[in-house]
Design a protein around this motif. Structure first.
Motif, PDB file in Angstrom:
ATOM      1  N   LEU A  23       0.510  -0.784  -0.123  1.00 39.79           N
ATOM      2  CA  LEU A  23      -0.257  -0.313  -0.286  1.00 39.79           C
ATOM      3  C   LEU A  23       0.678   1.324   0.131  1.00 39.79           C
ATOM      4  CD1 LEU A  23      -1.418   0.870   3.907  1.00 39.79           C
ATOM      5  CD2 LEU A  23       0.628  -1.015   3.407  1.00 39.79           C
ATOM      6  N   SER A  24      -0.107   2.459  -0.040  1.00 37.80           N
ATOM      7  CA  SER A  24       1.043   3.527  -0.167  1.00 37.80           C
ATOM      8  C   SER A  24       0.138   4.721  -0.455  1.00 37.80           C
ATOM      9  CB  SER A  24       1.411   4.080  -1.115  1.00 37.80           C
ATOM     10  OG  SER A  24       0.489   4.017  -2.350  1.00 37.80           O
ATOM     11  N   ILE A  25      -0.247   6.165   0.283  1.00 40.74           N
ATOM     12  CA  ILE A  25      -0.709   7.126   0.861  1.00 40.74           C
ATOM     13  C   ILE A  25      -0.637   7.762  -0.841  1.00 40.74           C
ATOM     14  CG2 ILE A  25      -1.414   8.966   2.118  1.00 40.74           C
ATOM     15  CD1 ILE A  25       1.192   7.613   4.230  1.00 40.74           C
ATOM     16  N   GLU A  26      -1.568   8.409  -1.198  1.00 45.07           N
ATOM     17  CA  GLU A  26      -1.924   9.293  -2.476  1.00 45.07           C
ATOM     18  C   GLU A  26      -2.864  10.882  -1.504  1.00 45.07           C
ATOM     19  OE1 GLU A  26      -3.865   6.845  -5.337  1.00 45.07           O
ATOM     20  OE2 GLU A  26      -2.533   5.412  -5.330  1.00 45.07           O
ATOM     21  N   PRO A  27      -2.576  11.515  -2.599  1.00 47.82           N
ATOM     22  CA  PRO A  27      -3.350  12.740  -2.041  1.00 47.82           C
ATOM     23  C   PRO A  27      -4.954  12.823  -2.476  1.00 47.82           C
ATOM     24  CG  PRO A  27      -2.066  13.007  -3.635  1.00 47.82           C
ATOM     25  CD  PRO A  27      -2.071  11.715  -3.468  1.00 47.82           C
ATOM     26  N   THR A  28      -5.664  13.337  -2.025  1.00 46.96           N
ATOM     27  CA  THR A  28      -7.185  13.382  -2.606  1.00 46.96           C
ATOM     28  C   THR A  28      -7.209  14.690  -2.888  1.00 46.96           C
ATOM     29  OG1 THR A  28      -8.270  13.804  -0.703  1.00 46.96           O
ATOM     30  CG2 THR A  28      -7.585  11.805  -1.004  1.00 46.96           C
ATOM     31  N   LYS A  29      -6.525  15.593  -3.124  1.00 43.04           N
ATOM     32  CA  LYS A  29      -7.075  17.082  -3.517  1.00 43.04           C
ATOM     33  C   LYS A  29      -6.059  17.272  -4.197  1.00 43.04           C
ATOM     34  CE  LYS A  29     -10.190  17.656  -0.888  1.00 43.04           C
ATOM     35  NZ  LYS A  29     -10.799  17.132   0.097  1.00 43.04           N
ATOM     36  N   ARG A  30      -5.982  17.957  -5.575  1.00 41.33           N
ATOM     37  CA  ARG A  30      -5.199  18.909  -6.361  1.00 41.33           C
ATOM     38  C   ARG A  30      -3.812  19.689  -5.564  1.00 41.33           C
ATOM     39  NH1 ARG A  30      -7.085  22.878 -10.829  1.00 41.33           N
ATOM     40  NH2 ARG A  30      -7.123  24.497  -9.169  1.00 41.33           N
ATOM     41  N   MET A  31      -2.739  19.235  -6.156  1.00 41.23           N
ATOM     42  CA  MET A  31      -1.654  19.783  -6.008  1.00 41.23           C
ATOM     43  C   MET A  31      -0.521  20.558  -6.943  1.00 41.23           C
ATOM     44  SD  MET A  31      -0.946  20.065  -2.527  1.00 41.23           S
ATOM     45  CE  MET A  31       0.531  20.350  -2.134  1.00 41.23           C
ATOM     46  N   GLU A  32      -0.925  21.913  -7.660  1.00 39.95           N
ATOM     47  CA  GLU A  32      -0.773  21.199  -9.604  1.00 39.95           C
ATOM     48  C   GLU A  32      -0.351  22.552  -9.418  1.00 39.95           C
ATOM     49  OE1 GLU A  32      -4.003  20.548 -11.814  1.00 39.95           O
ATOM     50  OE2 GLU A  32      -3.601  18.357 -11.922  1.00 39.95           O
ATOM     51  N   THR A  33      -1.193  24.030  -8.647  1.00 37.14           N
ATOM     52  CA  THR A  33      -0.944  25.081  -8.518  1.00 37.14           C
ATOM     53  C   THR A  33      -0.303  26.657  -7.235  1.00 37.14           C
ATOM     54  OG1 THR A  33      -2.621  26.442  -7.514  1.00 37.14           O
ATOM     55  CG2 THR A  33      -2.316  25.699 -10.569  1.00 37.14           C
ATOM     56  N   GLN A  34       0.328  27.142  -6.929  1.00 35.04           N
ATOM     57  CA  GLN A  34       0.924  27.858  -6.128  1.00 35.04           C
ATOM     58  C   GLN A  34      -0.084  27.962  -5.079  1.00 35.04           C
ATOM     59  OE1 GLN A  34       3.622  28.800  -5.170  1.00 35.04           O
ATOM     60  NE2 GLN A  34       2.986  29.668  -2.731  1.00 35.04           N
ATOM     61  N   ARG A  35      -2.057  28.237  -5.658  1.00 30.99           N
ATOM     62  CA  ARG A  35      -2.226  29.142  -4.286  1.00 30.99           C
ATOM     63  C   ARG A  35      -3.263  27.107  -4.193  1.00 30.99           C
ATOM     64  NH1 ARG A  35      -7.032  31.476  -3.239  1.00 30.99           N
ATOM     65  NH2 ARG A  35      -9.059  30.474  -3.906  1.00 30.99           N
ATOM     66  N   ASP A  36      -3.371  26.096  -4.887  1.00 31.86           N
ATOM     67  CA  ASP A  36      -2.952  24.486  -3.962  1.00 31.86           C
ATOM     68  C   ASP A  36      -2.246  24.588  -2.931  1.00 31.86           C
ATOM     69  OD1 ASP A  36      -5.307  24.027  -6.068  1.00 31.86           O
ATOM     70  OD2 ASP A  36      -3.574  23.236  -7.525  1.00 31.86           O
ATOM     71  N   LEU A  37      -1.149  25.204  -2.997  1.00 27.32           N
ATOM     72  CA  LEU A  37      -0.154  24.630  -1.688  1.00 27.32           C
ATOM     73  C   LEU A  37      -1.051  25.684  -1.182  1.00 27.32           C
ATOM     74  CD1 LEU A  37       2.485  23.429  -0.892  1.00 27.32           C
ATOM     75  CD2 LEU A  37       3.204  25.418  -1.913  1.00 27.32           C
ATOM     76  N   ALA A  38      -1.247  27.357  -1.357  1.00 31.58           N
ATOM     77  CA  ALA A  38      -1.077  28.700   0.327  1.00 31.58           C
ATOM     78  C   ALA A  38      -2.606  27.269   1.103  1.00 31.58           C
ATOM     79  CB  ALA A  38      -1.500  29.182  -0.792  1.00 31.58           C
ATOM     80  N   LEU A  39      -4.134  26.742  -0.369  1.00 28.68           N
ATOM     81  CA  LEU A  39      -4.893  25.761   0.455  1.00 28.68           C
ATOM     82  C   LEU A  39      -4.292  25.032   1.194  1.00 28.68           C
ATOM     83  CD1 LEU A  39      -7.207  26.402  -2.487  1.00 28.68           C
ATOM     84  CD2 LEU A  39      -7.273  28.063  -0.245  1.00 28.68           C
ATOM     85  N   ALA A  40      -3.680  24.088   1.015  1.00 29.54           N
ATOM     86  CA  ALA A  40      -3.018  22.599   1.610  1.00 29.54           C
ATOM     87  C   ALA A  40      -2.379  22.951   2.794  1.00 29.54           C
ATOM     88  CB  ALA A  40      -2.509  21.605   0.656  1.00 29.54           C
TER      89      ALA A  40
END
Length: 758
Positions: free
Chosen positions: A21-38
């Motif tokens: 098994l592994s861990i996978e993100p469930t939210k988009r992580m594609e932009t600077q804004r995504d990083l700021a939200l996450a």
């Protein structure tokens, strides 16, 4: 374990990457804004809300769907005390089963602590992380103390699966086994071999179900558990019998139920005749049971036998229970898993075995027709309906006993949500199913003798999706219904049209078909021959004459031939240039529709526009807003090739005919699916998100893209759906499954809904 299996198991765990098994993100992580939200600074918002109201962790984090599988490795099944680290492959395996069968995320945690108090301190401190705790492979008697202390301290479910999971599945087997043997739990005598954690949990649960405690005799490695025996634990003391018997052989006579959770071959062949008439033998030691089924069959053919092994009938397997009891507990926010929830789980498992098995089960077990009886008293682990029955039953029991912090208000909606664990198409098909139920259409099945069709028809009857009309030889269909253990009644639940016997039905259909093909080189004799040898013609003629409201053909013959048979009988809608085929792929949370995957080799721009509008209308029937992309090798005017120009022309036509439709093109497939990439190329796209309708410039592109993505992702196929037909008829591919046929039935039946119902 032989050398070949051992090496295969090692390779399985090592390659292509170590572990299961592994861990996978469930939210988009594609932009600077995504990083700021996450992360920083956006993550502060949910943190502060949770600090003010801890219950909001369920809304903002994965905790509500996260279980810890925790062990110290002191009692690993078949391996004994191998320690915490060596137990990790087992715990990873348990995590995978949670995810596979119930969609539950898991962290496996191996605790290097054999002292119960130290172990309890470690686990109790983890409560903020998890929604529930699954204890695993902890030896007795420490496991009793650990579970009791954790249940007292923690406000989330704590469940020792080796005890309670085994007990639940075992109790379901006993429930159904005694039913078949004509016995009642309140009257039977039970003798155990084994008095450890699993055996004691089994006995306690059976007592809760109505077994008198005085009817139970426990034996373990030291012999009979009797009053005055030295070293009795507090768990065994209440079950000590006033008896002079000292060995299993001394107490086996007259036993209705033998419950073995001990060691290989302890139930001697010579003792089998001493058991009561029609006994139930559960020999659950693994890998070698207390007695071999072959011996029981030879000596006591009146016995019903269960083991813990998958290569024998009636496997008592914890996977029938634990994913789904946790699913129900998590979904209602239960603070514990109590006896009432366990009993609800028992009854749900037992009930499922009394229903004919799903096609998925039959395929997994070699196509065998599993019918409730001596060799099938509990469901198989791959039965997709386990979640649908167990989780709601558990949640209802939690609510009834006051331990549900988030009671489920709408169980119809909840059961529909659970469809995603049983059938990947469940969420997509729900709106279509509702329309089909409302329409109650008579649907003709051309291949009425096909096992897949018959299994599908049973589901259609059970779910009230349509009224099936099966085309085929009456005696063959009736025999297969019986052989498959299906419950639908001919004449009541389903109708049969026999092309070889029902002359009063076939004669007018044949005459009607002859009139249609009279000038196509088909003589009256050939027409009669075709109507009996090509059931698709019979189905299409039933639809053409209004004797049914929809029809499904194909599944067993050439798709193109079946389609060619249908088209002269059921023409396309007036004003349309062509008939088209729309197919869908369900990829996790995303569904993609592809057009045209089967019908038109090289459509014109006008035909591309026509198929796009028809496909968008079909997608709306699923309750989905279509977002169409006209695909090409060219991106937004980059090429002036004929196919690129065709797609640009088609875009202009669609925008004129259907201005409300979100559509853009011509574009690459990656630009269609990834908004950020598309935004780098154009600033004026009318698509607000990723496209879900992919329209190809020709048949090769559509079919290749569809089948390639299907194979590469193990996505679930839906379709092909014929677009533009004047009446609802579809042609199944040879790869159609029973569930796929159920889905196509609903699509056909919903297509017969009254105007305005779409």
């Amino acid at each position: 374990m032989d050398d070949a299996l051992r090496q295969a198991a090692l390779n399985y765990h090592r390659e292509p990457r170590p572990g299961k098994l592994s861990i996978e993100p469930t939210k988009r992580m594609e932009t600077q804004r995504d990083l700021a939200l996450a992360y920083s600074p956006g993550v502060a918002a949910p943190c502060l809300d949770i600090a003010a109201n801890p219950d909001l962790a369920r809304d903002y984090t994965a905790r509500g769907n996260l279980v810890a599988v925790i062990s110290n490795g002191t009692a690993v099944l078949g391996l004994g005390n191998i320690g915490a680290l060596a137990s990790k492959p087992v715990m990873e395996g348990k995590a995978v089963l949670f995810k596979k069968f119930a969609g539950i995320d898991v962290f496996d945690i191996e605790v290097d602590a054999t002292d119960p108090d130290k172990f309890v301190e470690v686990v109790a401190a983890l409560e903020p992380t998890f929604g529930a705790i699954n204890l695993e492979d902890i030896k007795a008697p420490e496991c009793f103390e650990i579970e009791a202390k954790l249940r007292e301290r923690m406000n989330i479910p704590v469940f020792h699966d080796d005890q309670h999971g085994t007990a639940i599945v075992c109790a379901a087997a006993v429930r159904n086994g005694l039913l078949l043997q004509g016995k009642h739990l309140s009257e039977v005598k039970v003798v155990t071999s084994g008095a450890g954690a699993a055996a004691m949990a089994c006995v306690r649960l059976l007592i809760a179900m109505g077994l008198p405690q005085d009817n139970v005799t426990l034996t373990d490695i030291k012999g009979v558990v009797y009053k005055g025996r030295e070293g009795l634990t507090p768990e065994l003391e209440p079950f000590a019998r006033e008896t002079n018997a000292r060995t299993l052989g001394d107490v086996i006579a007259g036993a209705d139920v033998f419950l073995g959770l001990s060691a290989p071959r302890v139930l001697k062949e010579e003792w089998l005749p001493l058991l009561a008439e029609k006994p139930l033998i559960l020999a659950l030691a693994n890998p070698e049971p207390e007695v071999r089924p072959e011996i029981v069959q030879q000596v006591r053919p009146d016995a019903i036998m269960a083991t813990g092994r998958s290569d024998y009938p009636n496997q008592v397997n914890n996977v029938l229970c634990f994913p789904y009891i946790f699913r129900g507990a998590l979904d209602c926010g239960a603070t514990t898993i109590n006896a009432e929830m366990e009993l609800a789980c028992v009854e749900a498992i037992a009930e499922l075995a009394r229903i004919e098995p799903d096609e998925v089960v039959a395929r997994a077990y070699g196509g065998a027709a599993l019918v409730f009886g001596q060799d099938y008293i509990i469901p198989k682990p791959f039965d997709p309906r386990l979640a649908l029955l167990i989780a709601p039953a558990v949640a209802k029991a939690a609510m009834a006993t006051g331990v549900a912090r988030h009671p489920i208000e709408d169980f119809v909606a909840y059961e529909q949500q659970l469809q995603r664990f049983a059938y990947r198409s469940g969420q997509l098909m729900h709106p279509v199913f509702e329309k089909a139920r409302a329409a109650q259409t008579r649907v003709a099945y051309a291949e009425g003798e096909d096992e897949r069709v018959l299994r599908a028809a049973q589901v259609v009857v059970d779910e009230r999706l349509a009224r099936p009309v099966l085309i085929g030889r009456r005696d063959v269909i009736k025999s297969k219904i019986s052989g498959l253990g299906l419950r639908m009644a001919v004449g009541q639940d389903v109708e049969i049209v026999d092309p070889f016997a029902d002359e009063e039905v076939l004669a007018p259909l044949t005459d009607g078909y002859q009139k249609i093909v009279d000038r196509r080189g088909v003589t009256p004799g050939a027409a009669r021959y075709r109507m009996r040898g090509r059931p698709a013609l019979t189905a299409a003629m039933l639809l053409q004459r209004g004797m049914v409201g929809a029809a499904l053909c194909g599944g067993a013959a050439d798709w193109w031939q079946q389609t060619a048979d249908v088209l002269p009988i059921i023409p396309r809608l007036p004003g349309l240039q062509r008939v088209y085929a729309l197919s869908a792929l369900i990829l996790g949370e995303r569904t993609l529709f592809f057009c045209d995957t089967h019908m038109n080799v090289d459509p014109t721009a006008e035909e591309v526009a026509e198929m796009t509008v028809l496909a968008a209308d079909a997608i709306r029937r699923f309750g989905i807003t279509p977002r169409a992309a006209l695909l090409s090798h060219s991106n937004f005017g980059a090429s002036n090739s004929p196919s690129a120009r065709k797609m640009r022309e088609a875009l202009a036509l669609v925008r004129e005919d259907a201005p409300e439709l979100e559509i853009d093109g011509e574009m690459h497939a990656d630009a269609a699916l990834i908004p950020a990439l598309r935004d780098l190329m154009v600033t004026s796209s009318s698509l607000t998100n990723g496209a879900n309708l992919l329209v190809m410039p020709n048949l090769d592109a559509a079919n290749i893209a569809f089948t390639l993505l299907s194979a590469a992702t193990n996505a679930l196929q839906v379709g092909p759906m014929l677009l533009g037909m004047s009446k609802p008829i579809h042609v199944l591919t040879a790869s159609a499954t029973a569930r796929g046929i159920v889905n196509m039935t609903a699509l056909a039946a919903a297509g017969n809904a009254a105007p305005g119902e779409d």
